[in-house]
Design a protein around this motif. Sequence first.
Motif, PDB file in Angstrom:
ATOM      1  N   ARG A  73     -17.354   0.850 -18.274  1.00 30.18           N
ATOM      2  CA  ARG A  73     -16.444   0.296 -17.346  1.00 30.18           C
ATOM      3  C   ARG A  73     -17.318  -1.053 -16.829  1.00 30.18           C
ATOM      4  NH1 ARG A  73     -14.919   4.949 -14.925  1.00 30.18           N
ATOM      5  NH2 ARG A  73     -16.330   4.660 -13.257  1.00 30.18           N
ATOM      6  N   ALA A  74     -18.783  -0.846 -16.447  1.00 28.99           N
ATOM      7  CA  ALA A  74     -19.722  -1.844 -16.154  1.00 28.99           C
ATOM      8  C   ALA A  74     -19.916  -2.675 -17.265  1.00 28.99           C
ATOM      9  CB  ALA A  74     -20.977  -1.228 -15.749  1.00 28.99           C
ATOM     10  N   GLN A  75     -19.945  -2.305 -18.370  1.00 31.20           N
ATOM     11  CA  GLN A  75     -20.125  -3.239 -19.575  1.00 31.20           C
ATOM     12  C   GLN A  75     -18.773  -4.141 -19.996  1.00 31.20           C
ATOM     13  OE1 GLN A  75     -21.546  -0.909 -22.772  1.00 31.20           O
ATOM     14  NE2 GLN A  75     -23.663  -0.917 -22.131  1.00 31.20           N
ATOM     15  N   THR A  76     -17.858  -3.524 -19.699  1.00 34.21           N
ATOM     16  CA  THR A  76     -16.540  -4.305 -20.133  1.00 34.21           C
ATOM     17  C   THR A  76     -16.553  -5.769 -19.478  1.00 34.21           C
ATOM     18  OG1 THR A  76     -15.225  -2.310 -20.557  1.00 34.21           O
ATOM     19  CG2 THR A  76     -14.032  -4.174 -20.212  1.00 34.21           C
ATOM     20  N   PRO A  77     -16.422  -5.607 -17.990  1.00 33.83           N
ATOM     21  CA  PRO A  77     -16.239  -7.300 -17.407  1.00 33.83           C
ATOM     22  C   PRO A  77     -17.635  -8.071 -17.942  1.00 33.83           C
ATOM     23  CG  PRO A  77     -16.221  -5.393 -15.683  1.00 33.83           C
ATOM     24  CD  PRO A  77     -16.461  -4.893 -17.223  1.00 33.83           C
ATOM     25  N   GLU A  78     -18.678  -7.747 -17.975  1.00 33.41           N
ATOM     26  CA  GLU A  78     -19.838  -8.600 -18.666  1.00 33.41           C
ATOM     27  C   GLU A  78     -19.577  -8.950 -19.865  1.00 33.41           C
ATOM     28  OE1 GLU A  78     -23.217  -5.735 -16.494  1.00 33.41           O
ATOM     29  OE2 GLU A  78     -23.372  -6.334 -18.651  1.00 33.41           O
ATOM     30  N   ALA A  79     -18.752  -8.213 -20.912  1.00 40.15           N
ATOM     31  CA  ALA A  79     -18.529  -8.478 -22.258  1.00 40.15           C
ATOM     32  C   ALA A  79     -17.368  -9.592 -22.320  1.00 40.15           C
ATOM     33  CB  ALA A  79     -18.147  -7.484 -23.121  1.00 40.15           C
TER      34      ALA A  79
ATOM     35  N   THR B  48     -18.610 -13.078 -21.095  1.00 39.99           N
ATOM     36  CA  THR B  48     -19.329 -13.631 -22.059  1.00 39.99           C
ATOM     37  C   THR B  48     -18.436 -14.307 -23.111  1.00 39.99           C
ATOM     38  OG1 THR B  48     -20.839 -11.820 -21.482  1.00 39.99           O
ATOM     39  CG2 THR B  48     -21.728 -13.425 -23.387  1.00 39.99           C
ATOM     40  N   ASP B  49     -17.343 -13.579 -23.498  1.00 35.47           N
ATOM     41  CA  ASP B  49     -16.455 -13.836 -24.482  1.00 35.47           C
ATOM     42  C   ASP B  49     -15.760 -15.137 -24.083  1.00 35.47           C
ATOM     43  OD1 ASP B  49     -17.425 -11.954 -26.212  1.00 35.47           O
ATOM     44  OD2 ASP B  49     -15.769 -10.742 -25.840  1.00 35.47           O
ATOM     45  N   SER B  50     -15.277 -15.255 -22.845  1.00 33.29           N
ATOM     46  CA  SER B  50     -14.591 -16.428 -22.325  1.00 33.29           C
ATOM     47  C   SER B  50     -15.467 -17.657 -22.333  1.00 33.29           C
ATOM     48  CB  SER B  50     -14.115 -15.835 -21.122  1.00 33.29           C
ATOM     49  OG  SER B  50     -14.907 -15.759 -20.028  1.00 33.29           O
ATOM     50  N   ARG B  51     -16.582 -17.584 -21.881  1.00 35.59           N
ATOM     51  CA  ARG B  51     -17.522 -18.686 -21.726  1.00 35.59           C
ATOM     52  C   ARG B  51     -17.936 -19.196 -23.292  1.00 35.59           C
ATOM     53  NH1 ARG B  51     -22.172 -15.931 -18.057  1.00 35.59           N
ATOM     54  NH2 ARG B  51     -20.698 -15.613 -16.316  1.00 35.59           N
ATOM     55  N   ALA B  52     -17.877 -18.546 -24.388  1.00 39.78           N
ATOM     56  CA  ALA B  52     -18.158 -18.695 -25.780  1.00 39.78           C
ATOM     57  C   ALA B  52     -16.918 -19.699 -26.140  1.00 39.78           C
ATOM     58  CB  ALA B  52     -18.528 -17.613 -26.644  1.00 39.78           C
ATOM     59  N   ASN B  53     -15.766 -19.297 -25.767  1.00 42.96           N
ATOM     60  CA  ASN B  53     -14.610 -20.169 -26.328  1.00 42.96           C
ATOM     61  C   ASN B  53     -14.581 -21.314 -25.707  1.00 42.96           C
ATOM     62  OD1 ASN B  53     -13.923 -18.102 -27.961  1.00 42.96           O
ATOM     63  ND2 ASN B  53     -12.475 -17.129 -26.739  1.00 42.96           N
TER      64      ASN B  53
END
Length: 92
Positions: free
Chosen positions: A78-84, A87-92
């Motif tokens: 759960r803690a890793q899901t928001p971070e991932a 990060t994905d939204s910043r890359a797009n």
Amino acid sequence: MAKWTPKHEAPEPLEGPVVGTIIGGTIVWFALFLVQLPFYGWFDEHGHTWWLWTCLAGGGLGFLGIWYVRRRDAAIKRAQTPEAAATDSRAN
């Protein structure tokens, strides 16, 4: 007495199949209990019934360990899901 200070840093914690390891250990403790159960009379005569109850306690504590590590793994995911996702939204 002088306070003890470590001379080097502690190693990183080991990660691996924690849930599987705890399940395997719990099965071993219960198997040992079941194997010794038919010999209860012998253990009682020789004052070694604590061997039997130690195996049962190990199995019971193993169930607590399974519950604990499953919750821990779920919390880590759960803690890793928001971070991932961030990060994905910043890359797009």
